[in-house]
Write an enzyme that holds these catalytic residues in place. Structure first.
Site, mmCIF file in Angstrom:
data_model
loop_
_atom_site.group_PDB
_atom_site.id
_atom_site.type_symbol
_atom_site.label_atom_id
_atom_site.label_comp_id
_atom_site.label_asym_id
_atom_site.label_seq_id
_atom_site.Cartn_x
_atom_site.Cartn_y
_atom_site.Cartn_z
ATOM 1 N N ASN A 1 0.810 -1.213 0.000
ATOM 2 C CA ASN A 1 0.000 0.000 0.000
ATOM 3 C C ASN A 1 0.847 1.269 0.000
ATOM 4 O OD1 ASN A 1 -2.347 1.454 0.076
ATOM 5 N ND2 ASN A 1 -2.907 0.919 2.178
ATOM 6 N N HIS B 1 -14.469 -5.446 11.020
ATOM 7 C CA HIS B 1 -13.993 -4.137 11.460
ATOM 8 C C HIS B 1 -15.155 -3.217 11.753
ATOM 9 C CE1 HIS B 1 -9.614 -3.933 10.260
ATOM 10 N NE2 HIS B 1 -9.958 -5.192 10.151
ATOM 11 N N ARG C 1 -13.285 -6.285 15.662
ATOM 12 C CA ARG C 1 -12.334 -5.256 16.092
ATOM 13 C C ARG C 1 -13.104 -3.946 16.163
ATOM 14 N NH1 ARG C 1 -7.395 -2.673 12.498
ATOM 15 N NH2 ARG C 1 -8.977 -1.128 11.986
ATOM 16 N N TYR D 1 -6.830 6.008 14.722
ATOM 17 C CA TYR D 1 -6.592 5.053 13.655
ATOM 18 C C TYR D 1 -7.818 4.161 13.473
ATOM 19 C CZ TYR D 1 -5.654 0.690 11.533
ATOM 20 O OH TYR D 1 -5.799 -0.397 10.740
ATOM 21 N N ASP E 1 -6.950 -2.232 17.835
ATOM 22 C CA ASP E 1 -5.646 -2.006 17.193
ATOM 23 C C ASP E 1 -5.097 -0.652 17.643
ATOM 24 O OD1 ASP E 1 -3.483 -1.785 15.500
ATOM 25 O OD2 ASP E 1 -4.591 -2.294 13.670
ATOM 26 N N HIS F 1 -2.109 0.373 16.674
ATOM 27 C CA HIS F 1 -1.380 0.819 15.484
ATOM 28 C C HIS F 1 -0.013 1.433 15.768
ATOM 29 C CE1 HIS F 1 -1.952 1.875 11.068
ATOM 30 N NE2 HIS F 1 -2.298 0.616 11.211
ATOM 31 N N GLU G 1 -3.803 -5.136 19.527
ATOM 32 C CA GLU G 1 -2.871 -5.249 18.395
ATOM 33 C C GLU G 1 -1.878 -4.093 18.361
ATOM 34 O OE1 GLU G 1 -5.008 -5.990 14.820
ATOM 35 O OE2 GLU G 1 -3.497 -4.987 13.597
ATOM 36 N N GLU H 1 2.123 -7.253 11.597
ATOM 37 C CA GLU H 1 1.674 -6.964 10.227
ATOM 38 C C GLU H 1 2.733 -6.235 9.410
ATOM 39 O OE1 GLU H 1 -1.925 -4.745 11.241
ATOM 40 O OE2 GLU H 1 -1.022 -2.962 10.388
ATOM 41 N N ARG I 1 0.908 -11.778 13.528
ATOM 42 C CA ARG I 1 0.011 -11.225 12.496
ATOM 43 C C ARG I 1 0.673 -11.087 11.125
ATOM 44 N NH1 ARG I 1 -4.388 -9.070 11.930
ATOM 45 N NH2 ARG I 1 -3.682 -6.972 11.461
ATOM 46 N N HIS J 1 -2.716 -10.729 9.065
ATOM 47 C CA HIS J 1 -3.161 -9.434 8.570
ATOM 48 C C HIS J 1 -3.920 -9.660 7.260
ATOM 49 C CE1 HIS J 1 -1.631 -5.320 6.930
ATOM 50 N NE2 HIS J 1 -2.623 -5.099 7.760
ATOM 51 N N ASP K 1 -6.310 -3.513 1.638
ATOM 52 C CA ASP K 1 -5.232 -3.048 0.755
ATOM 53 C C ASP K 1 -4.348 -4.213 0.287
ATOM 54 O OD1 ASP K 1 -4.647 -1.635 3.727
ATOM 55 O OD2 ASP K 1 -3.010 -2.898 3.026
ATOM 56 N N GLU L 1 -8.061 -11.825 9.902
ATOM 57 C CA GLU L 1 -8.683 -10.520 9.644
ATOM 58 C C GLU L 1 -9.446 -10.573 8.316
ATOM 59 O OE1 GLU L 1 -5.827 -7.372 9.333
ATOM 60 O OE2 GLU L 1 -7.373 -5.821 9.445
ATOM 61 N N TRP M 1 1.913 6.456 12.448
ATOM 62 C CA TRP M 1 0.487 6.432 12.069
ATOM 63 C C TRP M 1 -0.123 5.123 12.489
ATOM 64 C CZ3 TRP M 1 -2.005 3.398 8.167
ATOM 65 C CH2 TRP M 1 -3.386 3.619 8.129
#
Ligand code: KDG
Ligand code: MG
Length: 402
Positions: A37, A122, A147, A159, A210, A212, A236, A262, A283, A312, A316, A339, A402
């Site tokens: 991605n 999600h 999640r 996030y 998550d 992140h 996560e 991930e 993951r 994961h 994307d 996921e 991020w």
């Protein structure tokens, strides 16, 4: 059988995907997902400009030798671009092997270890109310694990809160969007989100969250501890994944289960976390970590230490990666959870998939190989669109994870 050609197809049916196609003199074609991605064309060039020529003339059955030839033979090892490229070749070769032997890939990985692959959906919302409502929607659809991410007082851009209902898509066309992250409101808000979720949804559904990679080790330990009353299935990426030793501190302070991996690319990114039992779920992604050949090694290593798989599987990555993950998760014994974000509708025009959702699980098809066909003609109708993931900053302007 010999490989006669290999090329990438870059398309954007709702979002960007890179697919490697490997063709043989027997007329069979195998596909592998090469999507990274926000850096898609780097992998496409790695494959088209550097790897394709090395594949031509090879026997596609020699997966192990081709894998090590690309990993060790390049001298420059590891990293997301290299390992995504190797992963695409590897998955395409497993697809070809399945097609040549007329059997689904999971049969080649040891056979079926379960009926189906339990997935998590999600749920997200701009507020706690919206997010818990969205989670209820997943429970009503039959999901057994959800999640939850939500906007929180003082933190409007956490996030994981996307646009649209089922289709979470963080990448934006043009320049990266900037989001603001502050740990204070986040650490105060997340326990309130899960207190509310348990009160509304009860205890039968598994809940996940998550972080992140955004927290320091101590912040992560605080969050894990404050979430203990709500019994998450996993928290996560509580800390930046490269800071592996910091997980010892987190682990010493909380029994909330931890899932990480991930952004990992090889078994060497995972082995300290697994061997020291600092995580509960690994993951690592099929597409980004050298494909099925390498991820099977990670799973077998993790099994020794009671760590389970939790691949994961965001939108994307293409349906080719999701299918590969499902064959893997169907066959490995230490499966944890998969996921599942649904792809945009246009993706179905380019990728014909055999897997299906039922009873909280995804089920692999018994089509030979991966069970996914790429429609190249239709892919040409969806040209590549440059897009970037967001960047996070603290309120004072400092760049943050991020
Ligand atoms: O491209 C980045 C996404 O794959 C990532 O943000 C998704 O964290 C993610 C997840 O758990 O699916
Ligand atoms: Mg994540």
């Amino acid at each position: 059988m010999r490989i006669t050609n290999a090329w990438t197809v870059v398309c954007s049916p709702g979002r960007n995907f890179v697919t490697l196609v490997i063709e043989t003199d027997a007329g069979l074609r195998g596909v592998g997902d090469a999507t990274l991605n926000g850096r898609e064309l780097a992998v496409a060039s790695y494959l088209d400009d550097h790897v394709a020529a090395l594949l031509i003339g090879r026997d596609p059955a020699d997966i192990e030798d081709i894998w090590h030839g690309l990993y060790k033979g390049a001298y420059w090892r590891r990293g997301p671009v290299t390992m995504t490229a190797i992963g695409a070749v590897d998955v395409a070769l497993w697809d070809l092997k399945g097609k040549a032997l007329e059997t689904p890939v999971y049969n080649l990985l040891g056979g079926r270890a379960r009926r189906g692959v339990t997935v998590y959906g999600h749920a997200n919302g701009a507020t706690i109310d919206e997010a818990v409502e969205a989670a209820r929607g997943y429970v009503d659809m039959g999901y057994r694990a959800v999640r939850i991410q939500s906007g929180l007082p003082g933190l409007e851009q956490p996030y994981g809160v996307g646009r649209g209902e089922l289709y979470y898509e963080p990448a934006e066309r043009g320049h990266p969007v900037e989001e603001v992250f502050e740990p204070g409101p986040y650490l105060r808000g997340v326990p309130r989100l899960f207190e509310r979720a348990r009160a509304e949804l009860g205890w039968e559904v598994d809940l996940l969250h998550d972080a992140h990679h955004r927290l320091t080790p101590l912040e992560a330990a605080q969050l894990g501890k404050s979430l203990e009353p709500y019994r998450l299935l996993w928290l996560e990426d509580p800390v930046a994944a490269e800071a592996q030793e910091s997980l010892r501190l987190v682990r010493n302070h909380t029994v909330t289960p931890i899932a990480i991996g991930e952004v990992f690319n090889t078994i060497f990114d995972t082995h300290q976390l697994i061997a020291e039992q600092l995580i509960d779920y690994i993951r690592t992604t099929v597409a980004h970590s050298g494909g099925l050949t390498h991820l099977v090694r990670v799973a077998h290593f993790a099994e020794v230490f009671h760590v389970r798989t939790g691949c994961h599987g965001p939108t994307d990555l293409s349906p080719v990666n999701l299918a590969a993950s499902l064959h893997f998760q169907t066959a490995v014994h230490n499966f944890g959870l998969q996921e599942y974000m649904r792809h945009p509708d246009e993706a179905a025009e380019v990728f014909d998939v055999g897997y299906w959702f039922d009873d909280g699980m995804l089920h692999v098809s018994d089509r030979p190989g991966l069970g996914v066909e790429l429609n190249e003609e239709r892919a040409a109708d969806f040209p590549y669109q440059p897009a970037y993931l967001p960047v996070a900053r603290r309120r004072d302007g400092t760049v943050h994870s991020w």
